[in-house]
Design a protein around this motif. Structure first.
Motif, PDB file in Angstrom:
ATOM      1  N   CYS A 398       0.857  -1.178   0.000  1.00  0.00           N
ATOM      2  CA  CYS A 398       0.000   0.000   0.000  1.00  0.00           C
ATOM      3  C   CYS A 398       0.900   1.237   0.000  1.00  0.00           C
ATOM      4  CB  CYS A 398      -0.909  -0.018   1.226  1.00  0.00           C
ATOM      5  SG  CYS A 398      -2.145   1.298   1.271  1.00  0.00           S
ATOM      6  N   PHE A 399       0.792   2.064  -1.024  1.00  0.00           N
ATOM      7  CA  PHE A 399       1.740   3.173  -1.174  1.00  0.00           C
ATOM      8  C   PHE A 399       1.069   4.357  -1.856  1.00  0.00           C
ATOM      9  CE2 PHE A 399       1.953   0.660  -4.994  1.00  0.00           C
ATOM     10  CZ  PHE A 399       2.126   1.572  -6.029  1.00  0.00           C
ATOM     11  N   LEU A 425      -2.960  -1.690 -11.038  1.00  0.00           N
ATOM     12  CA  LEU A 425      -3.111  -1.504  -9.599  1.00  0.00           C
ATOM     13  C   LEU A 425      -4.469  -0.871  -9.331  1.00  0.00           C
ATOM     14  CD1 LEU A 425       0.390   0.139  -8.929  1.00  0.00           C
ATOM     15  CD2 LEU A 425      -0.160  -2.292  -8.899  1.00  0.00           C
ATOM     16  N   THR A 426      -5.034  -1.125  -8.166  1.00  0.00           N
ATOM     17  CA  THR A 426      -6.315  -0.516  -7.826  1.00  0.00           C
ATOM     18  C   THR A 426      -6.130   0.537  -6.740  1.00  0.00           C
ATOM     19  OG1 THR A 426      -6.683  -2.535  -6.528  1.00  0.00           O
ATOM     20  CG2 THR A 426      -7.949  -2.283  -8.531  1.00  0.00           C
ATOM     21  N   PRO A 427      -7.000   1.552  -6.739  1.00  0.00           N
ATOM     22  CA  PRO A 427      -6.849   2.660  -5.794  1.00  0.00           C
ATOM     23  C   PRO A 427      -7.411   2.331  -4.417  1.00  0.00           C
ATOM     24  CG  PRO A 427      -8.735   3.055  -7.202  1.00  0.00           C
ATOM     25  CD  PRO A 427      -8.098   1.776  -7.688  1.00  0.00           C
ATOM     26  N   THR A 428      -6.994   3.124  -3.451  1.00  0.00           N
ATOM     27  CA  THR A 428      -7.528   3.017  -2.098  1.00  0.00           C
ATOM     28  C   THR A 428      -7.359   4.356  -1.410  1.00  0.00           C
ATOM     29  OG1 THR A 428      -7.535   1.679  -0.089  1.00  0.00           O
ATOM     30  CG2 THR A 428      -5.381   2.291  -0.975  1.00  0.00           C
ATOM     31  N   VAL A 429      -7.901   4.454  -0.228  1.00  0.00           N
ATOM     32  CA  VAL A 429      -7.638   5.582   0.666  1.00  0.00           C
ATOM     33  C   VAL A 429      -7.273   4.987   2.007  1.00  0.00           C
ATOM     34  CG1 VAL A 429      -8.567   7.621   1.818  1.00  0.00           C
ATOM     35  CG2 VAL A 429      -9.227   7.118  -0.548  1.00  0.00           C
ATOM     36  N   GLY A 435      -4.176   6.468  -2.251  1.00  0.00           N
ATOM     37  CA  GLY A 435      -3.018   5.644  -2.574  1.00  0.00           C
ATOM     38  C   GLY A 435      -3.375   4.532  -3.539  1.00  0.00           C
ATOM     39  N   LEU A 436      -2.417   3.640  -3.757  1.00  0.00           N
ATOM     40  CA  LEU A 436      -2.588   2.488  -4.628  1.00  0.00           C
ATOM     41  C   LEU A 436      -2.218   1.222  -3.871  1.00  0.00           C
ATOM     42  CD1 LEU A 436      -0.974   3.835  -7.934  1.00  0.00           C
ATOM     43  CD2 LEU A 436      -3.407   3.680  -7.391  1.00  0.00           C
ATOM     44  N   ARG A 437      -2.773   0.120  -4.346  1.00  0.00           N
ATOM     45  CA  ARG A 437      -2.490  -1.185  -3.753  1.00  0.00           C
ATOM     46  C   ARG A 437      -1.941  -2.118  -4.822  1.00  0.00           C
ATOM     47  NH1 ARG A 437      -6.388  -3.704  -3.841  1.00  0.00           N
ATOM     48  NH2 ARG A 437      -5.994  -5.365  -2.348  1.00  0.00           N
TER      49      ARG A 437
END
Length: 462
Positions: A398-399, A425-429, A435-437
């Motif tokens: 996770c970055f 890659l899929t996004p996240t918060v 960020g991205l995972r």
């Protein structure tokens, strides 16, 4: 018989050979297929009146649609938590379609017994005991839904309400407690009539953890003043693969009434490795368990399992009363255990892969994926334009951007990586930061693939 259909039947071996050759070319070249495909899809065609036959249909598909299919089963598709399909599981999947078994009942077939054998192997693989029975479903969302449905019936049992007959409204307000629940839990709560708003988020451990604070959970249970509830524990969160202390949570059941459902969609596979098995210590104490097989078992979509200690309540929820189906007496048919009557033999690809590669083969996939995730994490830390948002605990990195990680800039980074065709890659918060995972769960992924992903990230973030 329609003449085109009759012609295909007469040429069936040749047609299957053509499909086999086409599939073999795609499978061999999968590692070099663009991981994500852009551009506009073909315009929709009109439905053929007479049809062109299977051979021409295969050619049409190869020309119009196959070029736009992504390499999502390949080694550098790191979005979501997506496995691929091992060679043996592909063979099992093809045979699933060939045999096309009707699993609405035993029906003169051994298929259900193969399914039970496979479930027994999976139960052993995840460290569950004889008290747990299982069934195949489509994925983690349905597995979580089934587990919560059984939990809802258990609440009714505690409160003197037959929910399967009286309905969810007869229960009154239901409390579902969790620290970092997957979004599918809220979806399940909506489907089951519990309501999304009945989810009670419990504080997490400090230091950026996604694991629940067990003391805070106990306080939340105490505030219910003896009213039974459902607790959803996590064995592997989506963002950082954090694990709740399952043993400590289960110990609270001695003092507080709750149904313990564990979402172990992909984290449950930590049980395969002696190095990581402690992460799922206590999984056997769960009342229901979700595990997704098209993730780290690397069988084709769609396949997951759910386990429970209360098959009697499961039958109350899902049994189908009809003379032609028979009742759920003795060892119930699976149609009495899940939402589906009609379904394919999802057990067969898993059976093939388990027989072909055994515990050791699947353990090697898990351990290699974890090592590669750590390698990518170290590489991300070394890139000046990127930074880790959390430690690499298992198989997810996770970055985000090192500077100005706005949603717009992070989305642009994701698009640039996808446009390269090298990785997805899929996004996240996480912690309020976009960020991205990068999730490693594919059996094909190697160190060379990880280096290609790093080069794509360096180019896109530089």
């Amino acid at each position: 018989m329609h003449p085109t259909l009759a012609g295909d039947l007469s040429r069936l071996p040749e047609l299957l050979q053509s499909a086999r050759d086409f599939a073999a070319r795609e499978a061999v070249g999968l590692a070099e297929r663009p991981v994500a495909v852009g551009g506009a899809a073909p315009k929709r065609a009109a439905l053929p009146e007479e049809g062109v036959g299977a051979a021409a249909a295969l050619g049409w598909f190869g020309e119009r649609w196959a070029p736009g299919f992504s390499g999502s089963a390949g080694p550098r598709y790191l979005g979501f938590v997506t496995g691929g399909a091992t060679p043996a599981s592909v063979a099992g999947d093809w045979l699933t379609s060939v045999f096309d078994q009707n699993l609405s009942g035993a029906g003169g077939s051994w298929a259900q017994e193969l399914e039970r054998e496979t479930l027994g192997w999976l139960r052993e693989l995840f460290g569950l005991g004889e008290a747990h029975s299982g069934a195949f479903v489509t994925g983690a969302t349905v597995s979580n839904t089934v587990g919560l449905a059984i939990g809802r019936e258990w609440l009714g049992e505690r409160l003197g309400v037959d929910v399967s007959r009286a309905g969810a409204a007869a229960l009154g307000a239901v409390d579902v407690l969790s620290g970092s629940p997957h979004s599918s839990v809220e979806k399940a709560m909506s489907v089951l009539g519990i309501g999304r708003d009945r989810l009670r988020k419990v504080p997490l451990l400090p230091g950026g953890r996604e694991a629940v604070d067990v003391a805070a959970l106990e306080s939340a249970l105490a505030r219910l003043r003896g009213r039974p509830a459902i607790v959803v524990a996590n064995a592997g969160t989506v963002n950082t693969v954090d694990f709740d202390d399952l043993r400590a949570i289960a110990a609270l059941k001695d003092s507080y009434g709750f149904w313990l459902h564990v979402d172990a969609a992909f984290g449950g596979f930590a049980a395969l490795s002696p190095e990581y098995a402690a992460l799922v210590d206590g999984l056997d104490a769960a009342d229901s368990v979700c595990v997704d097989l098209h993730k780290w078992l690397n069988v084709p979509y769609d396949a997951a399992v759910q386990f429970t200690r209360r098959r009697d309540l499961q039958v109350k929820v899902f049994h189908n009363a009809s003379p032609y189906l028979g009742g759920p007496a003795g060892e119930p048919d699976f149609l009495h255990l899940t939402p589906e009557n009609s379904r394919r033999l999802r057990a067969l690809p898993a059976w093939f892969s388990l027989v072909a590669y055994g515990r050791a083969g699947h353990r090697e996939i898990v351990e290699r994926n974890v090592a590669l995730a750590r390698r990518l994490g170290a590489g991300v830390e070394a890139l000046p334009g990127l930074r880790l948002l959390a430690p690499v605990r298992l198989n997810v990195v996770c970055f985000t951007l090192a500077e100005q990680p706005t949603q717009e800039r992070v989305d642009a980074l994701a698009r640039a990586v996808a446009a390269s065709g090298e990785a997805y890659l899929t996004p996240t918060v996480y912690g309020g930061v976009p960020g991205l995972r990068a999730a490693f769960s594919n059996w094909r992924t190697t160190e060379a693939d990880t280096e290609r992903v790093l080069r794509a990230l360096a180019a896109a973030s530089g």
